[in-house]
Write a protein that holds these residues in place. Structure first.
Motif, mmCIF file in Angstrom:
data_model
loop_
_atom_site.group_PDB
_atom_site.id
_atom_site.type_symbol
_atom_site.label_atom_id
_atom_site.label_comp_id
_atom_site.label_asym_id
_atom_site.label_seq_id
_atom_site.Cartn_x
_atom_site.Cartn_y
_atom_site.Cartn_z
ATOM 1 N N PRO A 51 0.882 -1.243 0.070
ATOM 2 C CA PRO A 51 -0.080 -0.079 0.040
ATOM 3 C C PRO A 51 0.745 1.201 0.204
ATOM 4 C CG PRO A 51 0.051 -0.929 2.121
ATOM 5 C CD PRO A 51 0.665 -2.189 1.313
ATOM 6 N N ALA A 52 0.331 2.156 -0.710
ATOM 7 C CA ALA A 52 1.069 3.385 -0.611
ATOM 8 C C ALA A 52 0.849 4.194 0.747
ATOM 9 C CB ALA A 52 0.639 4.468 -1.787
ATOM 10 N N LEU A 53 1.834 4.932 0.910
ATOM 11 C CA LEU A 53 1.555 5.815 2.322
ATOM 12 C C LEU A 53 0.828 6.746 2.023
ATOM 13 C CD1 LEU A 53 5.335 5.613 4.004
ATOM 14 C CD2 LEU A 53 3.508 4.138 4.349
ATOM 15 N N PRO A 54 0.004 7.159 3.216
ATOM 16 C CA PRO A 54 -0.754 8.546 2.677
ATOM 17 C C PRO A 54 0.027 9.763 3.252
ATOM 18 C CG PRO A 54 -1.448 7.301 4.897
ATOM 19 C CD PRO A 54 -0.378 6.584 4.227
ATOM 20 N N ILE A 64 10.480 10.243 13.208
ATOM 21 C CA ILE A 64 10.740 8.941 12.462
ATOM 22 C C ILE A 64 11.533 9.451 11.218
ATOM 23 C CG2 ILE A 64 10.123 6.836 11.584
ATOM 24 C CD1 ILE A 64 7.738 6.682 13.347
ATOM 25 N N ASP A 65 12.726 9.423 11.019
ATOM 26 C CA ASP A 65 13.328 9.865 9.907
ATOM 27 C C ASP A 65 12.975 9.216 8.541
ATOM 28 O OD1 ASP A 65 15.816 7.881 9.192
ATOM 29 O OD2 ASP A 65 15.096 7.583 11.056
ATOM 30 N N ALA A 66 13.283 10.181 7.513
ATOM 31 C CA ALA A 66 12.911 9.909 6.126
ATOM 32 C C ALA A 66 13.635 8.558 5.618
ATOM 33 C CB ALA A 66 12.800 10.695 5.200
ATOM 34 N N THR A 67 14.757 8.369 6.029
ATOM 35 C CA THR A 67 15.564 7.282 5.178
ATOM 36 C C THR A 67 15.045 5.905 5.892
ATOM 37 O OG1 THR A 67 17.483 8.452 5.094
ATOM 38 C CG2 THR A 67 17.723 6.201 4.942
ATOM 39 N N THR A 68 14.836 5.982 7.163
ATOM 40 C CA THR A 68 14.141 4.621 7.829
ATOM 41 C C THR A 68 12.821 4.271 7.331
ATOM 42 O OG1 THR A 68 15.150 5.278 9.989
ATOM 43 C CG2 THR A 68 13.343 3.615 10.133
ATOM 44 N N MET A 69 11.948 5.394 7.035
ATOM 45 C CA MET A 69 10.497 5.277 6.618
ATOM 46 C C MET A 69 10.718 4.531 5.065
ATOM 47 S SD MET A 69 8.220 5.871 8.496
ATOM 48 C CE MET A 69 6.704 5.934 7.614
ATOM 49 N N ARG A 70 11.724 5.205 4.266
ATOM 50 C CA ARG A 70 11.731 4.669 2.839
ATOM 51 C C ARG A 70 12.259 3.259 2.908
ATOM 52 N NH1 ARG A 70 14.387 8.280 1.518
ATOM 53 N NH2 ARG A 70 13.023 9.623 0.258
ATOM 54 N N ILE A 71 13.232 2.979 3.733
ATOM 55 C CA ILE A 71 13.632 1.715 3.631
ATOM 56 C C ILE A 71 12.761 0.764 4.364
ATOM 57 C CG2 ILE A 71 15.315 -0.102 4.626
ATOM 58 C CD1 ILE A 71 17.278 2.384 4.554
ATOM 59 N N HIS A 72 12.043 1.162 5.326
ATOM 60 C CA HIS A 72 11.080 0.201 6.116
ATOM 61 C C HIS A 72 9.997 -0.088 5.160
ATOM 62 C CE1 HIS A 72 9.135 -0.150 10.376
ATOM 63 N NE2 HIS A 72 9.090 -1.471 9.586
ATOM 64 N N HIS A 73 9.453 0.730 4.421
ATOM 65 C CA HIS A 73 8.417 0.542 3.824
ATOM 66 C C HIS A 73 8.366 -0.010 2.355
ATOM 67 C CE1 HIS A 73 5.318 2.173 0.589
ATOM 68 N NE2 HIS A 73 4.500 1.719 1.583
ATOM 69 N N SER A 74 9.456 0.619 1.628
ATOM 70 C CA SER A 74 9.779 -0.080 0.330
ATOM 71 C C SER A 74 10.484 -1.387 0.418
ATOM 72 C CB SER A 74 10.463 1.165 -0.683
ATOM 73 O OG SER A 74 11.868 1.643 -0.160
ATOM 74 N N LYS A 75 11.064 -1.436 1.195
ATOM 75 C CA LYS A 75 12.337 -2.812 1.417
ATOM 76 C C LYS A 75 11.700 -3.681 2.353
ATOM 77 C CE LYS A 75 15.053 -0.926 -1.536
ATOM 78 N NZ LYS A 75 15.247 -1.179 -2.793
ATOM 79 N N HIS A 76 11.540 -3.640 3.591
ATOM 80 C CA HIS A 76 11.044 -4.670 4.196
ATOM 81 C C HIS A 76 9.580 -4.848 4.304
ATOM 82 C CE1 HIS A 76 14.686 -4.597 7.062
ATOM 83 N NE2 HIS A 76 14.555 -3.258 6.721
ATOM 84 N N HIS A 77 8.616 -3.829 4.240
ATOM 85 C CA HIS A 77 7.350 -4.352 4.156
ATOM 86 C C HIS A 77 6.923 -4.936 2.710
ATOM 87 C CE1 HIS A 77 2.778 -2.751 4.454
ATOM 88 N NE2 HIS A 77 2.945 -4.013 4.113
ATOM 89 N N ALA A 219 13.254 -0.731 12.424
ATOM 90 C CA ALA A 219 12.262 0.231 12.650
ATOM 91 C C ALA A 219 12.710 1.521 13.167
ATOM 92 C CB ALA A 219 11.017 -0.148 13.580
ATOM 93 N N TYR A 220 14.064 1.522 13.769
ATOM 94 C CA TYR A 220 14.583 2.629 14.444
ATOM 95 C C TYR A 220 16.009 2.711 14.392
ATOM 96 C CZ TYR A 220 14.814 -0.712 18.601
ATOM 97 O OH TYR A 220 15.433 -1.644 19.187
ATOM 98 N N TYR A 221 16.666 1.788 13.918
ATOM 99 C CA TYR A 221 18.322 1.584 14.220
ATOM 100 C C TYR A 221 18.736 3.006 13.734
ATOM 101 C CZ TYR A 221 22.470 -0.409 15.973
ATOM 102 O OH TYR A 221 23.485 -0.705 16.633
ATOM 103 N N LEU A 222 18.698 3.456 12.427
ATOM 104 C CA LEU A 222 19.297 4.319 11.913
ATOM 105 C C LEU A 222 19.444 5.514 12.640
ATOM 106 C CD1 LEU A 222 18.422 3.836 7.913
ATOM 107 C CD2 LEU A 222 20.497 3.256 9.124
ATOM 108 N N ASN A 223 18.313 5.913 13.240
ATOM 109 C CA ASN A 223 18.330 7.049 13.854
ATOM 110 C C ASN A 223 18.440 6.852 15.418
ATOM 111 O OD1 ASN A 223 17.508 10.099 14.027
ATOM 112 N ND2 ASN A 223 15.597 9.627 14.670
ATOM 113 N N CYS A 224 18.067 5.786 15.947
ATOM 114 C CA CYS A 224 18.177 5.866 17.623
ATOM 115 C C CYS A 224 19.203 4.642 17.758
ATOM 116 C CB CYS A 224 16.758 5.273 18.083
ATOM 117 S SG CYS A 224 15.610 6.543 17.976
ATOM 118 N N GLN A 225 19.788 4.012 16.980
ATOM 119 C CA GLN A 225 20.686 2.879 17.352
ATOM 120 C C GLN A 225 19.958 1.754 18.217
ATOM 121 O OE1 GLN A 225 22.460 6.353 17.114
ATOM 122 N NE2 GLN A 225 22.205 5.818 15.137
#
Length: 271
Positions: A51-54, A64-77, A219-225
């Protein structure tokens, strides 16, 4: 040879040939019918899709940073979606079927339905329950009263939920949901499991989830380690209470699993 042209032969042709032709025609039509049915099934089958993000990938920053969101959604999901389609091709891969699939996921012959089907559902619900902090909202009066009744206050809910999120060892999810008795509760599940699944091998509070938090490190390691607590605290800044309230009132309160769509979320994109 001459018997072929005799009156008896003529009668035979008159009686038998039409039957043979009819039988052949029927056989051809039956074969075509089967082929058409198979084709129609293939055409009507709509596999599950990512699903596309709204909202944009950077919409939840700085929480929640953009890089994490992009990888989380477009790769993991996306990996979970592909794995589910391979394991269990859907007759109609929509949000409601995805929600209904969770209940019997553990009984499916392929463990991928549990892992990838759970991963798809959990993430699809996760995304639509988030919104930019600038669009912050509060629980509806109905949900707010239920929160106060169970947890004393919204802060009481956050404390209980945070404990579930921090107490989940390794990868998993924390959940807020409605129990079979109609009360709110929090629980956590391992890996990509969720409380809709029947037959989990470890104790959870049975519920229909209305809000979930992914506590996998991706879900959080890039920003929060390794600082999961910082991520859990930041999460509350981007909870879409309009959507969570609708999940509660339109579905979970009525004993129905929540289809993970943006409807009722207040986003520009609604399905």
């Amino acid at each position: 040879g001459s018997s072929c042209f005799s009156s008896r032969g003529s009668s035979l042709r008159t009686a038998v040939v039409p039957k043979l032709l009819a039988r052949a025609k029927g056989s051809i039509m039956f074969t075509l019918s089967l082929a058409w049915g198979a084709l129609a099934t293939c055409v009507s089958a709509e596999p599950f899709s990512l699903p596309a993000l709204p909202y944009e990938y950077d919409a939840l920053e700085p929480h929640i940073d953009a890089t994490t969101m992009r990888i989380h959604h477009s790769k993991h999901h996306a990996t979970y979606v592909a794995g589910l389609n391979e394991a269990a091709p859907a007759a109609k891969g929509d949000a409601r079927e995805l929600a209904n699939l969770q209940k019997k996921a553990l009984s499916h012959p392929s463990p991928a339905v549990r892992n990838h089907g759970g991963g798809h559902y959990n993430h699809a619900l996760f995304w639509v329950n988030l919104a930019p902090a600038s669009a912050s909202s509060e629980p509806s009066p109905d949900l707010g009263a239920a929160i106060d009744d169970k947890f004393g206050s919204l802060d009481g809910l956050k404390k209980a939920f945070n404990q579930a999120a921090m107490g989940r060892f390794g990868s998993g999810w924390a959940w807020l949901g409605v129990t079979p008795e109609g009360n709110l509760a929090v629980t956590s599940t391992a890996n990509q499991d969720n409380p809709l699944m029947e037959g989990l091998e470890y104790p959870i509070t049975k519920m229909i989830p209305i809000l979930g938090l992914d506590v996998w490190e991706h879900a959080y390691y890039l920003n929060c380690q390794n600082r999961r607590a910082d991520y859990v605290a930041a999460f509350w800044n981007v909870v879409n209470w309009r959507k969570v309230s609708r999940n509660y009132e339109a579905y979970a309160k009525k004993g129905q699993p929540v289809p993970p769509t943006p409807t009722g979320s207040g986003h520009a994109t609604e399905l």
